[in-house]
Design a protein around this motif. Structure first.
Motif, PDB file in Angstrom:
ATOM      1  N   PRO A 211      13.717   7.169  -7.706  1.00  0.00           N
ATOM      2  CA  PRO A 211      14.338   5.893  -7.309  1.00  0.00           C
ATOM      3  C   PRO A 211      13.679   5.257  -6.088  1.00  0.00           C
ATOM      4  N   VAL A 212      13.282   6.079  -5.130  1.00  0.00           N
ATOM      5  CA  VAL A 212      12.643   5.546  -3.929  1.00  0.00           C
ATOM      6  C   VAL A 212      11.299   4.916  -4.275  1.00  0.00           C
ATOM      7  N   ALA A 213      10.508   5.623  -5.071  1.00  0.00           N
ATOM      8  CA  ALA A 213       9.196   5.107  -5.440  1.00  0.00           C
ATOM      9  C   ALA A 213       9.313   3.865  -6.309  1.00  0.00           C
ATOM     10  N   HIS A 214      10.296   3.843  -7.203  1.00  0.00           N
ATOM     11  CA  HIS A 214      10.473   2.674  -8.063  1.00  0.00           C
ATOM     12  C   HIS A 214      10.808   1.442  -7.214  1.00  0.00           C
ATOM     13  N   ALA A 215      11.675   1.603  -6.224  1.00  0.00           N
ATOM     14  CA  ALA A 215      11.983   0.493  -5.323  1.00  0.00           C
ATOM     15  C   ALA A 215      10.748   0.077  -4.538  1.00  0.00           C
ATOM     16  N   MET A 216       9.947   1.052  -4.116  1.00  0.00           N
ATOM     17  CA  MET A 216       8.728   0.778  -3.361  1.00  0.00           C
ATOM     18  C   MET A 216       7.745  -0.047  -4.196  1.00  0.00           C
ATOM     19  N   LEU A 217       7.632   0.270  -5.488  1.00  0.00           N
ATOM     20  CA  LEU A 217       6.740  -0.486  -6.369  1.00  0.00           C
ATOM     21  C   LEU A 217       7.191  -1.933  -6.490  1.00  0.00           C
ATOM     22  N   HIS A 218       8.492  -2.145  -6.588  1.00  0.00           N
ATOM     23  CA  HIS A 218       8.997  -3.508  -6.728  1.00  0.00           C
ATOM     24  C   HIS A 218       8.813  -4.309  -5.437  1.00  0.00           C
ATOM     25  N   HIS A 219       8.980  -3.666  -4.287  1.00  0.00           N
ATOM     26  CA  HIS A 219       8.708  -4.352  -3.032  1.00  0.00           C
ATOM     27  C   HIS A 219       7.217  -4.699  -2.928  1.00  0.00           C
ATOM     28  N   ALA A 220       6.361  -3.768  -3.346  1.00  0.00           N
ATOM     29  CA  ALA A 220       4.920  -4.029  -3.314  1.00  0.00           C
ATOM     30  C   ALA A 220       4.562  -5.193  -4.227  1.00  0.00           C
ATOM     31  N   ALA A 221       5.209  -5.258  -5.388  1.00  0.00           N
ATOM     32  CA  ALA A 221       4.965  -6.373  -6.312  1.00  0.00           C
ATOM     33  C   ALA A 221       5.358  -7.704  -5.677  1.00  0.00           C
ATOM     34  N   ALA A 222       6.347  -7.665  -4.780  1.00  0.00           N
ATOM     35  CA  ALA A 222       6.786  -8.874  -4.088  1.00  0.00           C
ATOM     36  C   ALA A 222       5.972  -9.141  -2.818  1.00  0.00           C
TER      37      ALA A 222
END
Length: 275
Positions: A211-222
């Protein structure tokens, strides 16, 4: 009430509101899962900020897993303890490269940068452990696809899938590499390339990683990143920046996450300056 001025300013504009709960409590981070699916992270006051992060005296709040949380525009409340967000917060978005930042300048910066051994192995090969060796190969494939004149969506999707969730920990090596690549791209890439890679990151399924990494990927995409990672990428193309100092600060983050993030930045920046 505890008051802090160190928080991701995105929390004021697009942060979660309403209820949530404490998902996990670690030595250097407390994770809050908001009811709308967002992840808010409380970090000790002396730690770098992460996207949707708040730097505060976490120990004084005594958070515990499963605890109910109330999230307001400028307040995070855990039980009877509240954290007030004061001021404008910290910008974690990547600034645009300065005008006239030639690829030759970036290449010269990278050529003069001494990399930690783990970072060097992930970028150039020679890793001692299997996960790092797999990550090196997958990273090389991804940046090759990303640097193509017109990156193909299918190739980027395969590259992301090859790294997403690769390795142990809350933020596996593969995900750290993906985020490092995103940081370099946000700094040096053209809009079409940035958008194509962001779409590939957003398409990664939640169960492919933590879950932490998935959120990190979405922030990076933004376009939002961990403070020292943002600083490294922002130094690229800036002749007055201390890239070596920024890289050393990033490499010191966590047991190996910082070195892995740095590897993603360097590999992507090298590929983009040769494209």
């Amino acid at each position: 009430m505890t008051v802090t001025a160190r928080f991701d300013r995105a929390l004021l504009a697009r942060g979660p509101r309403g209820g949530g709960r404490v998902l996990a409590v670690y030595a250097h981070a407390t994770l809050i899962a908001a009811d709308d699916g967002a992840l808010v992270t409380l970090v000790p006051a002396d730690r770098p900020l992460v996207p949707f992060g708040v730097a505060v005296d976490v120990a004084a709040l005594a958070p515990r897993a499963g605890q109910d949380v109330v999230l307001a525009a400028r307040e995070v409340t855990l039980g009877g303890a509240a954290v007030r967000l004061a001021g404008d917060g910290v910008a974690l978005e990547m600034p645009a490269a300065p005008a006239g930042a030639a690829p030759g300048l970036v290449a010269a910066q990278l050529a003069g940068l001494a990399l930690p051994p783990r970072t060097q192995a992930l970028v150039d090969g020679g890793a001692a452990d299997l996960v790092a060796a797999q990550a090196h190969g997958a990273l090389a494939t991804l940046v090759l696809a990303l640097a193509a004149p017109a990156p193909a969506a299918a190739a980027l999707a395969r590259g992301v899938a090859g790294l997403c969730g690769l390795g142990p920990g809350a933020t596996p090596t593969g995900d750290d590499l993906l985020v490092g690549v995103a940081a370099a791209l946000a700094r040096l890439g053209d809009p079409a390339r940035v958008a194509a890679y962001a779409a590939a990151l957003r398409a990664a399924p939640p169960d492919a990683t933590t879950p932490v990494a998935h959120a990190m990927l979405h922030h990076a995409a933004a376009g939002a990143f961990l403070e020292p990672l943002r600083d490294v990428a922002a130094a690229l193309g800036d002749p007055g920046a201390d890239l070596a100092g920024a890289a050393a600060r990033l490499a010191a983050v966590g047991a190996q996450s910082g070195a892995d993030l740095l590897a993603g930045v360097v590999a992507a920046a090298r590929a983009l300056t040769r494209a």
